[in-house]
Write an enzyme that holds these catalytic residues in place. Sequence first.
Site, PDB file in Angstrom:
ATOM      1  N   GLU A  89       8.213   2.566  11.050  1.00  0.00           N
ATOM      2  CA  GLU A  89       8.013   1.359  10.059  1.00  0.00           C
ATOM      3  C   GLU A  89       9.506   1.196   9.382  1.00  0.00           C
ATOM      4  OE1 GLU A  89       3.681   3.593   9.486  1.00  0.00           O
ATOM      5  OE2 GLU A  89       4.613   2.684   7.711  1.00  0.00           O
ATOM      6  N   HIS A 102       5.194  -2.392   8.827  1.00  0.00           N
ATOM      7  CA  HIS A 102       4.517  -1.505   9.356  1.00  0.00           C
ATOM      8  C   HIS A 102       4.141  -1.435  11.006  1.00  0.00           C
ATOM      9  CE1 HIS A 102       1.114   1.704   9.505  1.00  0.00           C
ATOM     10  NE2 HIS A 102       1.127   1.830   8.302  1.00  0.00           N
TER      11      HIS A 102
HETATM   12  O1  TA6 Z   1       2.023   4.755   8.106  1.00  0.00           O
HETATM   13  C1  TA6 Z   1       1.764   5.354   7.155  1.00  0.00           C
HETATM   14  C2  TA6 Z   1       0.558   5.383   6.420  1.00  0.00           C
HETATM   15  O2  TA6 Z   1       0.594   5.126   4.903  1.00  0.00           O
HETATM   16  C3  TA6 Z   1      -0.428   6.345   6.931  1.00  0.00           C
HETATM   17  O3  TA6 Z   1      -0.668   7.354   5.819  1.00  0.00           O
HETATM   18  C4  TA6 Z   1      -1.720   5.624   7.198  1.00  0.00           C
HETATM   19  O4  TA6 Z   1      -2.359   5.634   6.024  1.00  0.00           O
HETATM   20  C5  TA6 Z   1      -1.150   4.411   7.745  1.00  0.00           C
HETATM   21  O5  TA6 Z   1      -0.105   4.014   6.924  1.00  0.00           O
HETATM   22  C6  TA6 Z   1      -2.253   3.186   7.819  1.00  0.00           C
HETATM   23  O6  TA6 Z   1      -2.739   2.629   7.053  1.00  0.00           O
HETATM   24  P1  TA6 Z   1      -4.021   1.739   7.024  1.00  0.00           P
HETATM   25  O7  TA6 Z   1      -4.098   1.490   5.276  1.00  0.00           O
HETATM   26  O8  TA6 Z   1      -3.407   0.455   7.553  1.00  0.00           O
HETATM   27  O9  TA6 Z   1      -5.001   2.315   7.467  1.00  0.00           O
END
Ligand code: TA6
Length: 287
Positions: free
Chosen positions: A259, A155
């Site tokens: 990601e 990510h």
């Molecule tokens: O990057 C996609 C995602 O699923 C977004 O919807 C947002 O929630 C992000 O990840 C960050 O997630 P986190 O749990 O690290 O705050």
Amino acid sequence: MAGSRISFRTGLGGLPLVRVETATSTADIYLHGAHVTHFQRHGEKPVLFLSRQAVFEPGKPIRGGVPVIMPWFGPREGSPAHGFVRTVGWELQEVGFSSDDCARLRFRLPDCPAAAEWPRFVAEFEVIVGMALELQLKVTNVDDSRMLPLETCLHTYFAVSDIANVEVAGLRGVGYLDALDGFREKVETEQAIQFAGEVDRVYFNSPQTVEIVDRQWNRVIEVAKTDSLSTVLWNPWIEKSKRLPDYGDDEYQRMVCVESGNVKQNQSQLQPGQSAELGVAIECFDL
Ligand code: TA6
């Protein structure tokens, strides 16, 4: 090798980190989540974004760098979003240097309570630091009988000069799920995706390389994936930034997530003995 070294330090929140210094670049990797928080080539801007409000505590995810996401992606009833491996300590198994002055580190997820109910699996994460940052996650189902349903994602939070000056190229014609529109299926029409609000998209069946074009910093960040069919594009923009306690209200301006993973319809079902790999090579080039 000449100029390459690895040192063990106490990082933010008192968490242990490995500092990698080669002739061309530096990187920091916390054992917590095997989380790469920093990668920078000498004389250049950092490649990864790290929130100034990031939390460094056992059990909490670090906001920025490269969170390792598995065995599920996204929210899950009664569990933390994005799985449990990014919030537990990994073990550094092996360190080495290659002939082209790259440092190579291999981390392994130890047994952890959160995995107790899951089919038994082994997760290994390799980080190669040099002119590029190369990441490789390998998950093997070592259970006697149970199938392992698996979503994985690296990510990655990229540092940019100003999101208003940034384009993401390479996804035209690719289908995606729009998380801001009930995960409706759409098709990307732009060769150069620009940002003027929150973006949260899961592109599927997308093995191709994506480029982050940053004209103000005169660079292109190439995100070259291997064994990855999902590409997730995210910028929280203003309102979501304000709702994130570990994220500055204005920090959306200085980052974009591109990601690399295998999630949603690109997830795996690993039978006992089967493995899944996921890789990405991140490298900067002058515009
Ligand atoms: O990057 C996609 C995602 O699923 C977004 O919807 C947002 O929630 C992000 O990840 C960050 O997630 P986190 O749990 O690290 O705050």
